[in-house]
Design a protein around this motif. Structure first.
Motif, mmCIF file in Angstrom:
data_model
loop_
_atom_site.group_PDB
_atom_site.id
_atom_site.type_symbol
_atom_site.label_atom_id
_atom_site.label_comp_id
_atom_site.label_asym_id
_atom_site.label_seq_id
_atom_site.Cartn_x
_atom_site.Cartn_y
_atom_site.Cartn_z
ATOM 1 N N LEU A 182 0.913 -1.172 -0.038
ATOM 2 C CA LEU A 182 -0.007 0.043 -0.069
ATOM 3 C C LEU A 182 0.999 1.199 0.042
ATOM 4 C CD1 LEU A 182 -2.897 1.390 0.399
ATOM 5 C CD2 LEU A 182 -2.835 0.990 2.865
ATOM 6 N N LEU A 183 0.527 2.042 -1.076
ATOM 7 C CA LEU A 183 1.388 3.299 -1.043
ATOM 8 C C LEU A 183 0.511 4.486 -0.953
ATOM 9 C CD1 LEU A 183 4.049 5.144 -1.483
ATOM 10 C CD2 LEU A 183 3.811 4.832 -4.081
ATOM 11 N N ARG A 184 0.295 5.267 0.134
ATOM 12 C CA ARG A 184 -0.566 6.357 0.305
ATOM 13 C C ARG A 184 0.468 7.484 0.473
ATOM 14 N NH1 ARG A 184 -3.778 4.189 5.356
ATOM 15 N NH2 ARG A 184 -1.515 3.622 5.725
ATOM 16 N N ILE A 185 0.148 8.688 -0.589
ATOM 17 C CA ILE A 185 1.341 9.932 -0.949
ATOM 18 C C ILE A 185 0.679 10.761 -0.231
ATOM 19 C CG2 ILE A 185 2.546 11.156 -2.625
ATOM 20 C CD1 ILE A 185 2.102 8.737 -4.387
ATOM 21 N N ASP A 186 0.863 11.336 0.895
ATOM 22 C CA ASP A 186 0.371 12.676 1.527
ATOM 23 C C ASP A 186 1.519 13.831 1.343
ATOM 24 O OD1 ASP A 186 -0.279 14.660 2.973
ATOM 25 O OD2 ASP A 186 -0.927 13.390 4.955
ATOM 26 N N PRO A 187 1.031 14.761 0.470
ATOM 27 C CA PRO A 187 1.878 15.773 0.242
ATOM 28 C C PRO A 187 2.202 16.864 1.487
ATOM 29 C CG PRO A 187 0.038 15.957 -1.256
ATOM 30 C CD PRO A 187 -0.302 14.876 -0.259
ATOM 31 N N ASP A 188 1.707 16.595 2.449
ATOM 32 C CA ASP A 188 2.028 17.309 3.803
ATOM 33 C C ASP A 188 2.855 16.368 4.858
ATOM 34 O OD1 ASP A 188 0.894 19.690 3.009
ATOM 35 O OD2 ASP A 188 -1.062 18.694 3.022
ATOM 36 N N ASP A 189 2.889 15.269 4.710
ATOM 37 C CA ASP A 189 3.620 14.149 5.539
ATOM 38 C C ASP A 189 4.724 13.719 5.047
ATOM 39 O OD1 ASP A 189 4.145 12.433 7.528
ATOM 40 O OD2 ASP A 189 1.877 11.873 7.630
ATOM 41 N N THR A 207 7.937 5.457 3.214
ATOM 42 C CA THR A 207 6.972 4.620 2.513
ATOM 43 C C THR A 207 7.362 4.118 0.915
ATOM 44 O OG1 THR A 207 5.309 5.191 4.041
ATOM 45 C CG2 THR A 207 4.724 3.791 2.219
ATOM 46 N N MET A 208 7.488 5.327 0.130
ATOM 47 C CA MET A 208 8.006 5.147 -1.251
ATOM 48 C C MET A 208 9.027 4.292 -1.387
ATOM 49 S SD MET A 208 7.156 9.019 -2.851
ATOM 50 C CE MET A 208 7.815 8.187 -4.472
ATOM 51 N N GLU A 209 10.127 4.569 -0.571
ATOM 52 C CA GLU A 209 11.487 3.867 -0.657
ATOM 53 C C GLU A 209 11.186 2.398 -0.153
ATOM 54 O OE1 GLU A 209 16.025 4.352 1.109
ATOM 55 O OE2 GLU A 209 14.526 5.164 2.078
ATOM 56 N N GLY A 210 10.456 2.229 0.545
ATOM 57 C CA GLY A 210 10.399 0.683 1.172
ATOM 58 C C GLY A 210 9.581 0.057 -0.030
ATOM 59 N N CYS A 211 8.592 0.749 -0.537
ATOM 60 C CA CYS A 211 7.948 -0.080 -1.680
ATOM 61 C C CYS A 211 8.789 -0.197 -2.984
ATOM 62 C CB CYS A 211 6.654 0.816 -2.179
ATOM 63 S SG CYS A 211 5.242 0.769 -0.797
ATOM 64 N N ALA A 212 9.796 0.808 -3.331
ATOM 65 C CA ALA A 212 10.237 0.602 -4.519
ATOM 66 C C ALA A 212 11.509 -0.675 -4.263
ATOM 67 C CB ALA A 212 11.569 1.845 -4.620
ATOM 68 N N ARG A 213 12.060 -0.772 -2.918
ATOM 69 C CA ARG A 213 12.865 -1.858 -2.675
ATOM 70 C C ARG A 213 12.261 -3.152 -2.634
ATOM 71 N NH1 ARG A 213 16.159 0.297 2.744
ATOM 72 N NH2 ARG A 213 17.594 1.947 1.612
ATOM 73 N N ALA A 214 10.918 -3.200 -2.237
ATOM 74 C CA ALA A 214 9.995 -4.341 -2.300
ATOM 75 C C ALA A 214 9.671 -4.633 -3.623
ATOM 76 C CB ALA A 214 8.696 -4.108 -1.696
ATOM 77 N N VAL A 215 9.639 -3.969 -4.647
ATOM 78 C CA VAL A 215 9.154 -4.059 -6.121
ATOM 79 C C VAL A 215 10.500 -4.954 -6.876
ATOM 80 C CG1 VAL A 215 9.219 -3.020 -8.386
ATOM 81 C CG2 VAL A 215 7.662 -2.239 -6.528
ATOM 82 N N ASP A 216 11.841 -4.196 -6.409
ATOM 83 C CA ASP A 216 12.638 -4.922 -6.623
ATOM 84 C C ASP A 216 13.180 -6.222 -6.374
ATOM 85 O OD1 ASP A 216 13.688 -2.593 -8.310
ATOM 86 O OD2 ASP A 216 14.910 -1.659 -6.701
ATOM 87 N N ALA A 217 12.891 -6.360 -5.188
ATOM 88 C CA ALA A 217 13.020 -7.726 -4.340
ATOM 89 C C ALA A 217 12.234 -8.655 -5.144
ATOM 90 C CB ALA A 217 12.879 -7.577 -2.913
ATOM 91 N N LEU A 218 10.855 -8.383 -5.230
ATOM 92 C CA LEU A 218 9.864 -9.150 -5.934
ATOM 93 C C LEU A 218 10.230 -9.645 -7.206
ATOM 94 C CD1 LEU A 218 6.471 -7.886 -4.330
ATOM 95 C CD2 LEU A 218 7.608 -9.943 -3.850
#
Length: 287
Positions: A140-147, A153-164
């Protein structure tokens, strides 16, 4: 009868925990085809137990598993998405034979917390997904411009995409643009927001060869889905007040070339009329 089956599950967890991995590796596997219908059951691990008007609908694990088994037994249901606890229960119940199985990866952004956007990977990793003989991982990737926590979270998702992708497993990314409203995280379900979210999600990692998207049905889906060439599955979301309108929205979106199926959880497991088989059969017929 189902209570007896649950007792067997607990007994296996106590006496033969090694049997879980053995069952996972020896079970007949499903296949990811041109159309895919999955049942989602990863909500409890994020502390999200509500379904429709029932605030604790998913709190009874036995009832949840019984509903999942009923859904998975229906013709046309290809598999399930869930966290390790749920998937292992289903393995011990014999409900995953011949099914596609997707492990839920980041559940650290607990619902209603101050750290919800900092969605840590507290569930499956790519190595565990592969070790169990499953077919992919969902994030799950929720992009909050103010947080500021969004970027971790984006970095974790990118690493997971590569690992999978390195293991030739599906990376299912569920992206949203999100904002805090009265202190609670709310997803922005507009065409413009989803175009932006999909554009970001499609570019995660060093390859998108194994990336699929999981997206809600929003207005102007033609423009939304034109934002990427990646295959996508429609998410079910909350239990709808008007089920017919929700099904109509799915049906229209399924005509788009990149939309390949549906991933639905609460909307099918806890329908307003409590007819799980009927809700699942109707949804499957849309494919």
């Amino acid at each position: 009868m189902f209570a007896e089956r649950l007792a067997v599950v607990t007994d296996a967890r106590v006496r033969r925990p090694q049997s879980i991995v053995e069952l996972a590796r020896s079970r007949p596997r499903g296949a990811i085809g041109d159309r895919l219908f999955l049942v989602a059951a990863d909500h409890p691990a994020r502390g999200a137990l509500a379904a429709g008007s029932r605030p604790t609908a998913m709190a009874d694990r036995g009832e949840l598993l019984e509903r999942l088994c009923a859904a998975l037994a229906r013709p046309g249901v290809h598999g399930v998405l869930g966290t390790a606890d749920v998937l292992e229960d289903l393995l011990l119940l014999g409900a995953l034979d011949g099914k596609v199985v997707i492990g839920s990866m980041n559940r650290g952004g607990l619902a209603g917390t101050a750290f919800e956007i900092d969605d840590r990977f507290t569930g499956y990793g790519a190595e565990a997904v592969a070790a169990m003989g499953f077919d992919g991982g969902k994030m799950l990737l929720r992009i909050d411009p103010d947080d500021l926590a969004t970027v971790s979270t984006m970095e974790g998702c990118a690493r997971a995409v590569d690992a999978l992708a390195g293991r030739r497993l599906m990376a299912m990314v569920e992206p949203f643009i999100s904002h805090r409203v009265d202190g609670r995280v709310r997803n922005e379900l507009t065409a413009d927001a989803m175009v932006r979210a999909i554009s970001v999600a499609s570019g995660l990692g060093g390859t998108s060869a194994y990336t699929w998207l999981k997206v809600p049905v929003v207005p102007d889906m033609e423009r939304v889905m034109a934002a990427s060439t990646l295959p996508a599955l429609l998410l079910g979301g909350e239990v709808p007040a008007d089920r017919d309108a929700a099904f109509e929205g799915w049906q229209k979106a399924l005509r788009l070339p990149t939309v390949k199926g549906i991933v639905a959880g609460r909307s099918l497991l806890y329908p307003a009329d409590d007819d799980v088989a009927g809700a699942v059969d109707t949804a499957v017929s849309l494919l």
